[in-house]
Design a protein around this motif. Structure first.
Motif: not given
Length: 190
Positions: A157-161, A166-174
């Protein structure tokens, strides 16, 4: 991801004892692998290092690049807030940490928070009206603070990720890297 767009950027990871180890180590390694300079920032007095929580027990100790009294949001292009249970609970009560977090929002810089880290954002007063996710146990806290919570691996949301666990880390980092490459966001606000 175009590594060229990230080369030379600088990111702060704000943490203290009890952060979830993978939620600091994975984003740090991913960013560094794209040419980003990463500083681990911790409250004053933690210059000797901060200790991770590794799922069910204490993990490794991580070197602190700067203490909060030495760090300025103006020196960074983005902020990462790892979760864990102990880390965000301590940081959300630290007024210097909250001021540091607010400064990223005030300047429109990307902020990425995972797991329990949105607790820090709630206490910083920056979640109202924002679309976010978190570990499910923090969902009601976010709703009570005026955020629009959804159960997704990553929400931007507008620069807020934000991400859940931890299972979502790939998507989080991307998504963190995409927001970092884009730079400042006029919709980012405190």
């Amino acid at each position: 991801m175009n590594t060229q767009a990230l080369n030379g950027k600088r990111v702060a990871i704000l943490a203290t004892d009890g952060f979830e180890e993978s939620e600091l180590s994975v984003p740090k390694a991913s960013l560094a692998g794209h040419g980003v300079d990463v500083d681990v920032v911790a409250p004053e007095g933690k210059a000797d290092g901060i200790r991770a929580w590794a799922e069910t027990d204490w993990g490794d100790t991580y070197e602190v690049s700067r203490t909060l009294d030495q760090a300025k949001a103006a020196d960074y292009h983005a902020l990462v807030l790892p979760g864990g249970l102990f880390n965000p609970d301590a940081l959300r009560l630290d007024e210097d940490a909250l001021k540091f977090v607010r400064a990223f929002f005030e300047s429109g810089k990307p902020v990425a928070a995972i797991c329990h880290a949105p607790w820090i954002l709630i206490n910083a007063g920056v979640v109202e009206g924002r679309k976010m996710t978190s570990v499910p146990s923090v969902s009601q806290d976010l709703k009570n603070a005026g955020a629009h919570w959804e159960d997704s691996e990553v929400v931007v949301d507008n620069g807020l990720v934000t991400s859940r666990t931890p299972k979502d880390l790939d998507a989080f980092c991307k998504r963190l890297e995409e927001e970092l490459a884009e730079g400042r966001h006029s919709g980012q606000h405190s």
